[in-house]
Design a protein around this motif. Structure first.
Motif, PDB file in Angstrom:
ATOM      1  N   ILE A   1       0.303  -1.185   0.257  1.00 43.35           N
ATOM      2  CA  ILE A   1       0.097   0.277  -0.235  1.00 43.35           C
ATOM      3  C   ILE A   1       0.839   1.360   0.183  1.00 43.35           C
ATOM      4  O   ILE A   1      -0.006   2.190  -0.597  1.00 43.35           O
ATOM      5  CB  ILE A   1      -0.670   0.041   1.043  1.00 43.35           C
ATOM      6  CG1 ILE A   1      -0.112  -0.109   2.925  1.00 43.35           C
ATOM      7  CG2 ILE A   1      -1.998  -1.127   1.071  1.00 43.35           C
ATOM      8  CD1 ILE A   1      -1.100   0.265   3.789  1.00 43.35           C
ATOM      9  N   GLY A   2       2.340   1.350  -0.257  1.00 39.82           N
ATOM     10  CA  GLY A   2       2.900   2.313  -0.280  1.00 39.82           C
ATOM     11  C   GLY A   2       3.768   2.889   0.932  1.00 39.82           C
ATOM     12  O   GLY A   2       4.226   3.939   1.418  1.00 39.82           O
ATOM     13  N   ALA A   3       3.720   2.095   1.659  1.00 38.38           N
ATOM     14  CA  ALA A   3       3.903   2.528   3.587  1.00 38.38           C
ATOM     15  C   ALA A   3       5.500   1.924   3.257  1.00 38.38           C
ATOM     16  O   ALA A   3       6.295   1.465   4.282  1.00 38.38           O
ATOM     17  CB  ALA A   3       3.002   1.828   4.458  1.00 38.38           C
ATOM     18  N   HIS A   4       6.325   2.616   2.754  1.00 41.24           N
ATOM     19  CA  HIS A   4       7.918   2.000   2.393  1.00 41.24           C
ATOM     20  C   HIS A   4       8.443   2.254   3.665  1.00 41.24           C
ATOM     21  O   HIS A   4       9.128   1.822   3.994  1.00 41.24           O
ATOM     22  CB  HIS A   4       8.353   2.830   1.800  1.00 41.24           C
ATOM     23  CG  HIS A   4       7.835   2.713  -0.095  1.00 41.24           C
ATOM     24  ND1 HIS A   4       7.036   3.606  -0.026  1.00 41.24           N
ATOM     25  CD2 HIS A   4       6.988   1.696  -0.504  1.00 41.24           C
ATOM     26  CE1 HIS A   4       6.963   3.354  -0.840  1.00 41.24           C
ATOM     27  NE2 HIS A   4       6.100   2.401  -1.705  1.00 41.24           N
ATOM     28  N   ARG A   5       8.714   3.526   4.645  1.00 37.75           N
ATOM     29  CA  ARG A   5       9.142   2.782   5.958  1.00 37.75           C
ATOM     30  C   ARG A   5       8.362   2.250   7.246  1.00 37.75           C
ATOM     31  O   ARG A   5       8.892   2.059   7.977  1.00 37.75           O
ATOM     32  CB  ARG A   5       8.720   4.847   6.404  1.00 37.75           C
ATOM     33  CG  ARG A   5       9.427   6.142   5.631  1.00 37.75           C
ATOM     34  CD  ARG A   5       9.931   7.172   5.894  1.00 37.75           C
ATOM     35  NE  ARG A   5       8.376   7.741   6.547  1.00 37.75           N
ATOM     36  CZ  ARG A   5       7.462   8.134   5.725  1.00 37.75           C
ATOM     37  NH1 ARG A   5       8.199   8.523   3.944  1.00 37.75           N
ATOM     38  NH2 ARG A   5       6.368   9.203   5.247  1.00 37.75           N
ATOM     39  N   GLY A   6       6.928   2.222   7.055  1.00 34.37           N
ATOM     40  CA  GLY A   6       6.357   1.511   7.522  1.00 34.37           C
ATOM     41  C   GLY A   6       6.962  -0.497   7.566  1.00 34.37           C
ATOM     42  O   GLY A   6       7.805  -1.441   7.989  1.00 34.37           O
ATOM     43  N   ALA A   7       7.281  -0.617   6.494  1.00 37.44           N
ATOM     44  CA  ALA A   7       7.798  -1.511   5.778  1.00 37.44           C
ATOM     45  C   ALA A   7       9.390  -2.195   6.318  1.00 37.44           C
ATOM     46  O   ALA A   7       9.347  -2.940   7.127  1.00 37.44           O
ATOM     47  CB  ALA A   7       7.939  -1.679   4.362  1.00 37.44           C
ATOM     48  N   ILE A   8       9.781  -1.153   6.518  1.00 38.03           N
ATOM     49  CA  ILE A   8      10.993  -1.308   6.290  1.00 38.03           C
ATOM     50  C   ILE A   8      11.671  -1.382   8.276  1.00 38.03           C
ATOM     51  O   ILE A   8      12.173  -2.203   8.250  1.00 38.03           O
ATOM     52  CB  ILE A   8      12.034  -0.071   5.897  1.00 38.03           C
ATOM     53  CG1 ILE A   8      12.492  -0.201   4.632  1.00 38.03           C
ATOM     54  CG2 ILE A   8      13.200  -0.062   6.779  1.00 38.03           C
ATOM     55  CD1 ILE A   8      12.899   1.534   3.892  1.00 38.03           C
ATOM     56  N   ALA A   9      10.353  -0.632   8.952  1.00 39.93           N
ATOM     57  CA  ALA A   9      10.710  -0.658  10.154  1.00 39.93           C
ATOM     58  C   ALA A   9      10.305  -2.185  10.600  1.00 39.93           C
ATOM     59  O   ALA A   9      11.129  -2.573  11.739  1.00 39.93           O
ATOM     60  CB  ALA A   9       9.816  -0.202  10.946  1.00 39.93           C
ATOM     61  N   LEU A  10       9.495  -2.974   9.813  1.00 41.55           N
ATOM     62  CA  LEU A  10       9.141  -3.778  10.736  1.00 41.55           C
ATOM     63  C   LEU A  10      10.260  -4.910   9.849  1.00 41.55           C
ATOM     64  O   LEU A  10       9.930  -6.247  10.923  1.00 41.55           O
ATOM     65  CB  LEU A  10       7.416  -4.140  10.372  1.00 41.55           C
ATOM     66  CG  LEU A  10       6.542  -3.743  10.466  1.00 41.55           C
ATOM     67  CD1 LEU A  10       5.584  -3.713   9.722  1.00 41.55           C
ATOM     68  CD2 LEU A  10       6.073  -4.066  12.215  1.00 41.55           C
ATOM     69  N   ALA A  11      10.510  -4.318   8.975  1.00 42.34           N
ATOM     70  CA  ALA A  11      11.884  -5.640   8.829  1.00 42.34           C
ATOM     71  C   ALA A  11      12.867  -5.866  10.047  1.00 42.34           C
ATOM     72  O   ALA A  11      13.541  -6.474  10.122  1.00 42.34           O
ATOM     73  CB  ALA A  11      12.390  -5.510   7.294  1.00 42.34           C
ATOM     74  N   ARG A  12      13.072  -4.787  10.105  1.00 43.86           N
ATOM     75  CA  ARG A  12      14.139  -4.625  11.200  1.00 43.86           C
ATOM     76  C   ARG A  12      13.548  -5.227  12.539  1.00 43.86           C
ATOM     77  O   ARG A  12      14.884  -5.920  13.161  1.00 43.86           O
ATOM     78  CB  ARG A  12      14.592  -2.934  11.472  1.00 43.86           C
ATOM     79  CG  ARG A  12      15.911  -3.205  12.489  1.00 43.86           C
ATOM     80  CD  ARG A  12      15.652  -1.424  13.368  1.00 43.86           C
ATOM     81  NE  ARG A  12      17.057  -1.517  14.273  1.00 43.86           N
ATOM     82  CZ  ARG A  12      16.979  -1.339  14.974  1.00 43.86           C
ATOM     83  NH1 ARG A  12      15.787  -1.981  14.887  1.00 43.86           N
ATOM     84  NH2 ARG A  12      18.181  -0.999  15.863  1.00 43.86           N
ATOM     85  N   ALA A  13      12.434  -5.191  12.990  1.00 43.21           N
ATOM     86  CA  ALA A  13      11.674  -5.573  13.988  1.00 43.21           C
ATOM     87  C   ALA A  13      11.875  -7.158  13.740  1.00 43.21           C
ATOM     88  O   ALA A  13      12.392  -8.427  14.768  1.00 43.21           O
ATOM     89  CB  ALA A  13      10.292  -5.341  14.215  1.00 43.21           C
ATOM     90  N   VAL A  14      11.678  -7.899  12.644  1.00 46.82           N
ATOM     91  CA  VAL A  14      11.760  -9.196  12.010  1.00 46.82           C
ATOM     92  C   VAL A  14      13.213 -10.018  12.503  1.00 46.82           C
ATOM     93  O   VAL A  14      13.346 -10.629  12.979  1.00 46.82           O
ATOM     94  CB  VAL A  14      11.003  -9.951  10.677  1.00 46.82           C
ATOM     95  CG1 VAL A  14      11.378 -10.857  10.577  1.00 46.82           C
ATOM     96  CG2 VAL A  14       9.459  -9.375  10.607  1.00 46.82           C
ATOM     97  N   VAL A  15      13.724  -9.293  12.031  1.00 47.47           N
ATOM     98  CA  VAL A  15      14.693  -9.557  12.296  1.00 47.47           C
ATOM     99  C   VAL A  15      16.017  -9.776  13.663  1.00 47.47           C
ATOM    100  O   VAL A  15      16.118 -10.730  14.073  1.00 47.47           O
ATOM    101  CB  VAL A  15      16.590  -8.788  12.076  1.00 47.47           C
ATOM    102  CG1 VAL A  15      17.988  -8.655  12.179  1.00 47.47           C
ATOM    103  CG2 VAL A  15      16.463  -8.487  10.199  1.00 47.47           C
ATOM    104  N   GLU A  16      15.017  -8.825  14.395  1.00 49.40           N
ATOM    105  CA  GLU A  16      15.477  -8.527  15.801  1.00 49.40           C
ATOM    106  C   GLU A  16      14.769  -9.504  16.495  1.00 49.40           C
ATOM    107  O   GLU A  16      15.151 -10.717  17.556  1.00 49.40           O
ATOM    108  CB  GLU A  16      15.722  -7.074  16.974  1.00 49.40           C
ATOM    109  CG  GLU A  16      15.391  -7.367  17.736  1.00 49.40           C
ATOM    110  CD  GLU A  16      15.869  -5.988  18.369  1.00 49.40           C
ATOM    111  OE1 GLU A  16      16.760  -6.066  19.806  1.00 49.40           O
ATOM    112  OE2 GLU A  16      15.560  -4.930  17.609  1.00 49.40           O
ATOM    113  N   ALA A  17      13.011 -10.452  16.502  1.00 48.16           N
ATOM    114  CA  ALA A  17      12.883 -11.473  16.768  1.00 48.16           C
ATOM    115  C   ALA A  17      13.309 -12.590  16.044  1.00 48.16           C
ATOM    116  O   ALA A  17      13.378 -13.392  17.130  1.00 48.16           O
ATOM    117  CB  ALA A  17      11.344 -11.265  16.014  1.00 48.16           C
ATOM    118  N   THR A  18      14.063 -12.913  15.366  1.00 53.68           N
ATOM    119  CA  THR A  18      14.592 -13.713  14.505  1.00 53.68           C
ATOM    120  C   THR A  18      15.583 -14.310  15.898  1.00 53.68           C
ATOM    121  O   THR A  18      16.412 -15.361  16.436  1.00 53.68           O
ATOM    122  CB  THR A  18      14.993 -13.414  13.164  1.00 53.68           C
ATOM    123  OG1 THR A  18      13.869 -13.240  12.714  1.00 53.68           O
ATOM    124  CG2 THR A  18      16.043 -14.365  12.835  1.00 53.68           C
ATOM    125  N   ALA A  19      16.470 -13.089  16.146  1.00 51.71           N
ATOM    126  CA  ALA A  19      17.278 -13.743  16.496  1.00 51.71           C
ATOM    127  C   ALA A  19      17.328 -13.806  18.499  1.00 51.71           C
ATOM    128  O   ALA A  19      17.682 -14.563  19.036  1.00 51.71           O
ATOM    129  CB  ALA A  19      18.466 -11.551  17.178  1.00 51.71           C
TER     130      ALA A  19
END
Length: 201
Positions: A93-111
């Motif tokens: 839906i074009g919420a690019h900053r939100g997508a990137i912030a969530l991707a960062r959260a995914v990396v942290e949650a994986t750790a």
């Protein structure tokens, strides 16, 4: 009420207007419309879309987003998979900053899911590689996601806009990490189990 395919639940549903802007404007073919919002009447959804509301203030003439696209991660822990799915929905839906912030959260949650809970994210990523959870190449990918997330959180966004291409590439790296950490091992295990069943092992 207007019936359309809901971009959220993908069901053919009626929509009820829940907000209408007071300012009128005219669009193609001389139609008078107002900006507004409508809610999906599917009781399992009830999500809101934006759009253009007709003169009678009941009909949805145009709406957005047209489609909300997530992604399924069947072998990933649910709390991580749902966050990654939400990142893809943001991208759609074009919420690019939100997508990137969530991707960062995914990396942290994986750790954290791999019992790496101490230190800042850069240290957690390095520990993921040190423990062999991710490769050196995947470590670099995880750091790039971290850098992108930091940009979103701290950069001057007026001067450093985040493009769709930026967000898409970050999510591709996120997907690759989830594939290596969760999906490929699960797939190998399924293949091994079927082979052993065939051989009676």
């Amino acid at each position: 009420m207007t019936s359309i395919i809901c971009p959220h639940c993908q069901g053919y549903s009626t929509f009820s207007v829940v907000y209408v802007d007071g300012n009128r404007r005219v669009v193609d073919q001389g139609r008078e419309v107002r900006d507004g919002a409508s809610r999906c009447n599917n009781p399992d959804c009830m999500r809101v879309i934006g759009g253009l509301i007709g003169q009678n203030q009941r009909d949805v003439i145009e709406w957005w987003p047209k489609q909300v696209g997530g992604k399924d991660f069947p072998d990933v822990p649910e709390h991580i998979a749902s966050t990654a799915d939400e990142a893809h929905k943001c991208l759609s839906i074009g919420a690019h900053r939100g997508a990137i912030a969530l991707a960062r959260a995914v990396v942290e949650a994986t750790a954290k899911a791999n019992d790496i809970t101490k230190g800042m994210l850069d240290k957690k990523i390095d520990e993921l590689a040190k423990k062999g959870v991710i490769s050196e190449a995947m470590k670099e990918a995880a750091h790039e996601i971290r850098f992108a997330g930091n940009e979103v959180a701290h950069a001057d966004l007026a001067e450093d806009p985040i493009t769709a291409e930026d967000a898409d590439e970050v999510l591709q790296l996120m997907d690759a990490i989830l594939t290596r950490v969760y999906q490929e091992p699960a797939q190998v295990e399924r293949v091994r189990t079927r082979r052993q069943e065939r051989r009676g092992e």
